[in-house]
Structure formats: structure tokens, C-alpha cells
Design an enzyme around this catalytic site. Structure first.
Site, PDB file in Angstrom:
ATOM      1  N   ASN A   6       0.882  -1.221   0.074  1.00  0.00           N
ATOM      2  CA  ASN A   6       0.179  -0.123  -0.172  1.00  0.00           C
ATOM      3  C   ASN A   6       0.915   1.032  -0.101  1.00  0.00           C
ATOM      4  OD1 ASN A   6      -2.044   2.029   0.565  1.00  0.00           O
ATOM      5  ND2 ASN A   6      -2.307   1.311   2.613  1.00  0.00           N
ATOM      6  N   LYS A   8       0.257   4.445  -0.159  1.00  0.00           N
ATOM      7  CA  LYS A   8      -0.666   5.408   0.230  1.00  0.00           C
ATOM      8  C   LYS A   8      -0.200   6.765  -0.780  1.00  0.00           C
ATOM      9  CE  LYS A   8      -0.066   3.223   4.647  1.00  0.00           C
ATOM     10  NZ  LYS A   8       0.091   3.389   6.135  1.00  0.00           N
ATOM     11  N   HIS A  90      -9.451   1.256   4.719  1.00  0.00           N
ATOM     12  CA  HIS A  90      -8.314   1.404   5.343  1.00  0.00           C
ATOM     13  C   HIS A  90      -8.425   2.619   6.600  1.00  0.00           C
ATOM     14  CE1 HIS A  90      -4.189   2.770   6.486  1.00  0.00           C
ATOM     15  NE2 HIS A  90      -3.773   1.381   5.745  1.00  0.00           N
ATOM     16  N   GLU A  92      -6.863   4.776   7.821  1.00  0.00           N
ATOM     17  CA  GLU A  92      -6.638   6.452   7.477  1.00  0.00           C
ATOM     18  C   GLU A  92      -7.862   6.954   6.814  1.00  0.00           C
ATOM     19  OE1 GLU A  92      -2.816   5.698   5.442  1.00  0.00           O
ATOM     20  OE2 GLU A  92      -1.766   5.077   7.278  1.00  0.00           O
ATOM     21  N   GLU A 156      -5.786  -4.792  10.480  1.00  0.00           N
ATOM     22  CA  GLU A 156      -4.567  -3.885  10.783  1.00  0.00           C
ATOM     23  C   GLU A 156      -4.984  -2.991  11.991  1.00  0.00           C
ATOM     24  OE1 GLU A 156      -2.558  -2.497   6.822  1.00  0.00           O
ATOM     25  OE2 GLU A 156      -4.257  -1.271   7.041  1.00  0.00           O
ATOM     26  N   GLY A 162       2.369   2.495  10.814  1.00  0.00           N
ATOM     27  CA  GLY A 162       3.214   3.514  10.789  1.00  0.00           C
ATOM     28  C   GLY A 162       3.868   4.064  11.835  1.00  0.00           C
ATOM     29  N   SER A 192       3.283  -1.932  10.271  1.00  0.00           N
ATOM     30  CA  SER A 192       4.752  -1.784  10.505  1.00  0.00           C
ATOM     31  C   SER A 192       5.405  -3.127  10.248  1.00  0.00           C
ATOM     32  CB  SER A 192       5.080  -1.645  11.937  1.00  0.00           C
ATOM     33  OG  SER A 192       4.533  -0.264  12.124  1.00  0.00           O
TER      34      SER A 192
HETATM   35  P1  PGA Z   1       2.768   0.424   7.613  1.00  0.00           P
HETATM   36  O1  PGA Z   1       1.286   0.583   7.041  1.00  0.00           O
HETATM   37  O2  PGA Z   1       3.354  -0.750   7.010  1.00  0.00           O
HETATM   38  O3  PGA Z   1       3.635   1.546   7.237  1.00  0.00           O
HETATM   39  O4  PGA Z   1       2.521   0.350   9.265  1.00  0.00           O
HETATM   40  C1  PGA Z   1       0.473  -0.527   6.867  1.00  0.00           C
HETATM   41  C2  PGA Z   1      -1.032  -0.033   6.400  1.00  0.00           C
HETATM   42  O5  PGA Z   1      -1.247   0.960   6.550  1.00  0.00           O
HETATM   43  O6  PGA Z   1      -1.346  -0.444   5.278  1.00  0.00           O
END
Ligand code: PGA
Length: 232
Positions: A6, A8, A90, A92, A156, A162, A192
Site C-alpha cells: 500500500n 498511500k 483503510h 486512514e 490492521e 506507521g 509495521s
Molecule cells: P505500515 O502501514 O506498514 O507503514 O505500518 C500499513 C498500512 O497502513 O497498510
């Protein structure tokens, strides 16, 4: 085993092209691999990855075919580009863009009906976990989804995205088993995931792959995670 990257809001057309050229040459082991670029780089990713088994997914999609929905993109538009699927829900989007369980359900349903594959994201915040609400939150988020052979779930935990804080393999396994008891679908882990922790997470019996954010932006680390999945 599915490993999805992903991106982003990272990588425009030029960076996406060079990343995808490198990815074509990388040793990814024997796993299904998907990249999820921003909308503007989707066509480029599809073109550069043509003829490979690597799929290109969007990061979100609207449920209507067309209409007065400023800023949105439809399933038909994604299909026209050769996009294979999309992420939906997601955290976010839920946190920053008012995505709700209801809009997640509409987006998932619309995408599946249009023939796209879907990665639907669920997961609790830190406050919800500390309040002992993890299972209730997952039950609520999963309850709007229906089984479909083109649907996978990504668990998640929001506190692990992140932040560099990964769920332990045991905690991930427990949450995945719970999600699967609600809906019997493949479940990816996200939050992560890095080359250093991927093997242990992906070795858990109910972890069917990974949704990788930050570590998917670099071909070497993304390929290392794919190979870790291939060995599990
Ligand atoms: P990250 O993000 O691996 O940077 O923690 C995962 C995600 O948001 O899908």
C-alpha cells in the site's frame, strides 16, 4: 499467501514506473503480489507490470458507476485502466476522511459487483484495545461484509500502522482467528510489517499474507517480505 504493498500518498508517475521496472526483475519468491499506487500512477503501474503476475490495486473506490461525486473514482474507471482490485476501508480513510462501516460496505459491494478484487481493512485503535473493545470493534466492522471469493480482509491494528510497533505474532494470530470465526475469508496482517518481522508474522496459521505500507515503498524491502511469505 498474498503480499500487498500500500503506497498511500507516495510515488508519482515517474517513481512508480522505475519502481515497477525494478519489481519485474526482483526475486519475489512464490507468493501472490499486489501493488496499490495512488490513482495517478495506476495506469503506469498496469503498463509496466503487464505480462507479469503482479496485480495492481487502487487504494479506494466509489460505489456508483458515475455521477456528481467530486473527487471520487468509480469501479468502471479502474476497470478501464486494467486495475485488478482495490483496498477499501483503510483506517486512514476511516480516521481522516469520515469513512464509516456503512460506506465501507457500499464500496466493497460495488467493487465486487463490478468484478474487482477487494482488500477490506478492519482493526481497533489503541484506546479501543486498552478498553477491552477489540473483539466488539472487529465484530462491528466485519458484520457489514459478506463472504465472496474475491474478498480478503486485512487486520490492521491502528496502533501498529506507521508507528514501528508491530503486533506480536501471537496477538496477530489471536485477532486473525477471531476475524475468521466471524467470516471465513483469508486475512492479511498489516501494521509495521518489515523484512525483519515478516517471517514470524506470516508463519502464524491464520495469517494469510500482509498489507505492507512503509516497507513496500522500497523494492528491496518489499521483495524481502515477499520472499519471507514464500518460505512460510
Ligand atoms: P505500515 O502501514 O506498514 O507503514 O505500518 C500499513 C498500512 O497502513 O497498510
Amino acid at each position: 499467501m498474498l503480499i500487498a504493498g500500500n503506497w498511500k500518498m507516495f510515488k508519482g508517475v515517474a517513481e512508480a514506473a522505475s519502481f515497477c521496472h525494478e519489481l519485474r526483475e526482483a526475486d519475489l519468491g512464490d507468493v501472490d503480489v499486489v501493488v496499490c499506487p495512488p490513482y495517478t500512477a495506476l495506469a503506469t503501474a498496469v503498463q509496466v507490470l503487464a505480462g507479469t503476475d503482479i496485480g495492481v490495486f487502487a487504494q479506494n473506490v466509489h460505489w456508483e458507476d458515475e455521477g456528481a461525486f467530486t473527487g471520487e473514482v468509480s469501479n468502471a474507471m479502474l476497470r478501464e485502466l486494467g486495475v485488478y482490485g482495490t483496498i477499501v476501508g483503510h483506517s486512514e480513510r476511516r480516521q481522516y476522511f469520515c469513512e464509516t462501516d456503512e460506506t465501507v460496505a457500499r464500496r466493497v459491494e460495488g467493487a465486487l459487483a463490478a468484478g474487482l478484487h477487494v482488500i477490506a481493512c478492519v482493526g481497533e485503535t489503541e484506546a479501543e484495545r486498552e478498553a477491552g473493545e477489540t473483539e466488539a470493534v472487529l465484530r462491528r466492522q466485519v458484520s457489514v461484509l459478506e463472504p465472496d471469493e474475491s474478498l480478503v480482509i486485512a487486520y490492521e491494528p491502528v496502533w501498529a500502522i506507521g508507528t514501528g510497533r508491530t503486533a506480536t505474532p501471537e496477538l496477530a494470530q489471536e485477532a486473525h482467528a477471531f476475524v475468521k470465526s466471524l467470516l471465513d475469508l483469508p486475512v492479511l496482517y498489516g501494521g509495521s510489517v518489515k523484512p525483519e518481522n515478516a517471517a514470524d508474522l506470516l508463519a502464524q496459521p491464520d495469517v494469510d499474507g500482509a498489507l505492507v505500507g512503509g516497507a513496500s515503498l522500497d523494492v528491496d524491502s518489499f521483495a524481502a517480505i515477499c520472499r519471507a511469505g514464500s518460505r512460510s
